[in-house]
Design a protein around this motif. Structure first.
Motif, PDB file in Angstrom:
ATOM      1  N   PRO A  12       0.837  -1.208   0.000  1.00 31.70           N
ATOM      2  CA  PRO A  12       0.000   0.000   0.000  1.00 31.70           C
ATOM      3  C   PRO A  12       0.870   1.256   0.000  1.00 31.70           C
ATOM      4  O   PRO A  12       1.939   1.285   0.611  1.00 31.70           O
ATOM      5  CB  PRO A  12      -0.807  -0.115   1.290  1.00 31.70           C
ATOM      6  CG  PRO A  12      -0.050  -1.061   2.145  1.00 31.70           C
ATOM      7  CD  PRO A  12       0.715  -1.969   1.224  1.00 31.70           C
ATOM      8  N   GLU A  13       0.410   2.253  -0.688  1.00 27.34           N
ATOM      9  CA  GLU A  13       1.152   3.501  -0.766  1.00 27.34           C
ATOM     10  C   GLU A  13       1.038   4.245   0.564  1.00 27.34           C
ATOM     11  O   GLU A  13      -0.002   4.229   1.209  1.00 27.34           O
ATOM     12  CB  GLU A  13       0.592   4.375  -1.891  1.00 27.34           C
ATOM     13  CG  GLU A  13       1.442   5.580  -2.164  1.00 27.34           C
ATOM     14  CD  GLU A  13       0.974   6.336  -3.382  1.00 27.34           C
ATOM     15  OE1 GLU A  13       1.021   7.574  -3.327  1.00 27.34           O
ATOM     16  OE2 GLU A  13       0.571   5.694  -4.358  1.00 27.34           O
ATOM     17  N   ARG A  14       2.117   4.874   0.976  1.00 31.22           N
ATOM     18  CA  ARG A  14       2.151   5.609   2.235  1.00 31.22           C
ATOM     19  C   ARG A  14       1.251   6.830   2.134  1.00 31.22           C
ATOM     20  O   ARG A  14       1.240   7.533   1.121  1.00 31.22           O
ATOM     21  CB  ARG A  14       3.589   6.045   2.517  1.00 31.22           C
ATOM     22  CG  ARG A  14       3.787   6.720   3.826  1.00 31.22           C
ATOM     23  CD  ARG A  14       5.246   7.033   4.032  1.00 31.22           C
ATOM     24  NE  ARG A  14       5.705   7.967   3.018  1.00 31.22           N
ATOM     25  CZ  ARG A  14       6.263   9.138   3.280  1.00 31.22           C
ATOM     26  NH1 ARG A  14       6.474   9.504   4.514  1.00 31.22           N
ATOM     27  NH2 ARG A  14       6.644   9.932   2.325  1.00 31.22           N
ATOM     28  N   ILE A  15       0.472   7.089   3.169  1.00 27.51           N
ATOM     29  CA  ILE A  15      -0.422   8.250   3.186  1.00 27.51           C
ATOM     30  C   ILE A  15       0.411   9.489   3.447  1.00 27.51           C
ATOM     31  O   ILE A  15       1.158   9.560   4.425  1.00 27.51           O
ATOM     32  CB  ILE A  15      -1.522   8.086   4.255  1.00 27.51           C
ATOM     33  CG1 ILE A  15      -2.360   6.863   3.933  1.00 27.51           C
ATOM     34  CG2 ILE A  15      -2.371   9.334   4.336  1.00 27.51           C
ATOM     35  CD1 ILE A  15      -3.367   6.516   4.996  1.00 27.51           C
TER      36      ILE A  15
END
Length: 133
Positions: free
Chosen positions: A105-108
């Motif tokens: 998942p892409e970092r927020i």
């Protein structure tokens, strides 16, 4: 508005397959393309329509030929049996096949509450100067 290709008698002629001209388009006697413009007129029952492929026009082009000049239809390609190595690869058990890479998942990223732009790695907004700290 819908743009479509025009309906034409040449659309009915198959590619690289001689067809009797009288069956495709009836009309007056005409000449063989290979014999040239000075040749005698031939009835359409003695001429063959041959549709050639063209590199820039997917519809190709049609020429009329006498029985002497009509090109031969190209031989149909033979379907080769798959190589033994290819069969061995396909028959490998499912456990030996590669598993797909896991999705990370892409970092927020932090957003500036004033400008609604992404804050840089330093934690400071480049537009208004807001600081995360």
């Amino acid at each position: 508005m819908k743009i479509v290709a025009s309906a034409d008698w040449r659309d009915a002629v198959p590619f690289e397959n001689p067809v009797l001209v009288a069956d495709v388009v009836p009309g007056e006697p005409t000449r063989c393309f290979a014999c040239g413009p000075d040749s005698e007129l031939l009835p359409r029952t003695e001429l063959w329509a041959y549709k050639h492929r063209h590199p820039k026009n997917h519809d190709g082009y049609v020429r009329f030929y006498c029985a002497f000049h009509v090109p031969e239809a190209p031989p149909k390609p033979q379907v080769a049996a798959p190589a033994p190595a290819a069969r061995a690869k396909a028959s490998r058990p499912a456990a030996e096949r590669r598993a797909p890479k896991p999705v990370v998942p892409e970092r927020i990223r932090t957003m500036c509450p004033n400008c609604f732009v992404e804050v840089s790695a330093t934690g400071e907004c480049g537009m208004c100067g807001w600081s995360e700290n």
